[in-house]
Design a protein around this motif. Sequence first.
Motif, PDB file in Angstrom:
ATOM      1  N   PHE A  54       0.915  -1.241   0.107  1.00 60.40           N
ATOM      2  CA  PHE A  54      -0.005  -0.012   0.001  1.00 60.40           C
ATOM      3  C   PHE A  54       0.945   1.222  -0.052  1.00 60.40           C
ATOM      4  O   PHE A  54       1.927   1.261   0.408  1.00 60.40           O
ATOM      5  CB  PHE A  54      -0.934   0.150   1.280  1.00 60.40           C
ATOM      6  N   CYS A  66      -1.713   7.928   0.252  1.00 63.12           N
ATOM      7  CA  CYS A  66      -2.537   7.078   1.109  1.00 63.12           C
ATOM      8  C   CYS A  66      -3.706   6.411   0.434  1.00 63.12           C
ATOM      9  O   CYS A  66      -4.743   6.549   1.026  1.00 63.12           O
ATOM     10  CB  CYS A  66      -2.589   7.070   2.365  1.00 63.12           C
ATOM     11  N   LEU A  68      -6.572   4.307  -0.978  1.00 69.50           N
ATOM     12  CA  LEU A  68      -7.254   3.055  -1.143  1.00 69.50           C
ATOM     13  C   LEU A  68      -8.646   3.360  -0.657  1.00 69.50           C
ATOM     14  O   LEU A  68      -9.162   4.267  -0.140  1.00 69.50           O
ATOM     15  CB  LEU A  68      -6.464   2.055  -0.246  1.00 69.50           C
ATOM     16  N   PRO A 100      -8.035  -1.188  -3.877  1.00 72.18           N
ATOM     17  CA  PRO A 100      -7.276  -0.110  -4.653  1.00 72.18           C
ATOM     18  C   PRO A 100      -8.494   0.926  -5.075  1.00 72.18           C
ATOM     19  O   PRO A 100      -9.484   0.582  -5.295  1.00 72.18           O
ATOM     20  CB  PRO A 100      -6.453  -0.814  -5.732  1.00 72.18           C
ATOM     21  N   ASP A 111      -1.357  -5.189  -5.452  1.00 66.99           N
ATOM     22  CA  ASP A 111      -2.186  -4.961  -4.091  1.00 66.99           C
ATOM     23  C   ASP A 111      -3.192  -3.746  -4.052  1.00 66.99           C
ATOM     24  O   ASP A 111      -4.037  -3.706  -4.774  1.00 66.99           O
ATOM     25  CB  ASP A 111      -1.742  -5.239  -2.724  1.00 66.99           C
ATOM     26  N   LEU A 112      -2.896  -2.625  -3.223  1.00 67.30           N
ATOM     27  CA  LEU A 112      -3.586  -1.565  -2.847  1.00 67.30           C
ATOM     28  C   LEU A 112      -2.923  -0.428  -3.633  1.00 67.30           C
ATOM     29  O   LEU A 112      -3.503   0.631  -3.432  1.00 67.30           O
ATOM     30  CB  LEU A 112      -3.795  -1.251  -1.858  1.00 67.30           C
TER      31      LEU A 112
END
Length: 256
Positions: A54, A66, A68, A100, A111-112
Amino acid sequence: MNFTLQIWRQDRPGDAGRYETIEAHDIDAEASFLEMLDQVNERLIAQGSRAVAFDSDCREGICGACSLTIDGLPHGPQQVTTCQTYMRDFRDGQTIRIEPFRNNAFPVLRDLVTDRSALDRIVQAGGYISTTTGPQPEPNANPVSPETQKKAMDASICIGCGACVAACPNGAAMLFTGAKVQHLNVLPQGQPERTERVISMVHQMDDEGFGGCTNFGECSLACPQEISIDVIGTLYREYRRAVRDEKKAGKKMVAQ
Ligand code: SF4
Ligand code: FES
């Protein structure tokens, strides 16, 4: 506090991706959402598993890294950035879905983590502002009314996080682009490139594949900086004026 996390896992761009259920135990209610993810990652690494990727940087609501989606809401339920979201805002034992930002212009890297450089390219397309160098000008040489100052400053606080895009059912980036256009186009310093700036930024926005605004208003509701949807009105007006001025000047129409 304990949580069941359903986290989006994707090894590389273009992979199908999947949700993975991960338990988060003994989380301090005062931990931020990212600190909770840090703890989860420490445990995953200790078990020999791959940590959840992330993005984060400032962890103070300033940088917009940041990004998400928490339970379907970009940044989460509090209209603040993910790094300013605290676990006390969730129920003990809650299942939380983390994924995401979703938009074709924001490809998932892992991933995110998404690639949101499309927003940087819109800013880049806006170019520079002409300023004179040399001795400091007399302070009253460029009077700016408090109303204009407020309009510019209110728009300039956009942190480029992309939550507006992720929240919009059309995947539009017009709140972001409107904020970037407004904060320069209303000021005296932004006048020399005013026309060129808005046309280039709107065209870049279209080229990146973002959708168009149809007044859902989700963008402004998701924006951690509470950028007003009025900036989209400014964007329309600036673009219309710019195209008209280009026509008047007999320039080749750049509008599509
Ligand atoms: S307008 Fe708001 S939601 Fe959109 S990029 Fe800027 S700060 Fe983020
Ligand atoms: S990490 Fe910078 S705004 Fe969240």
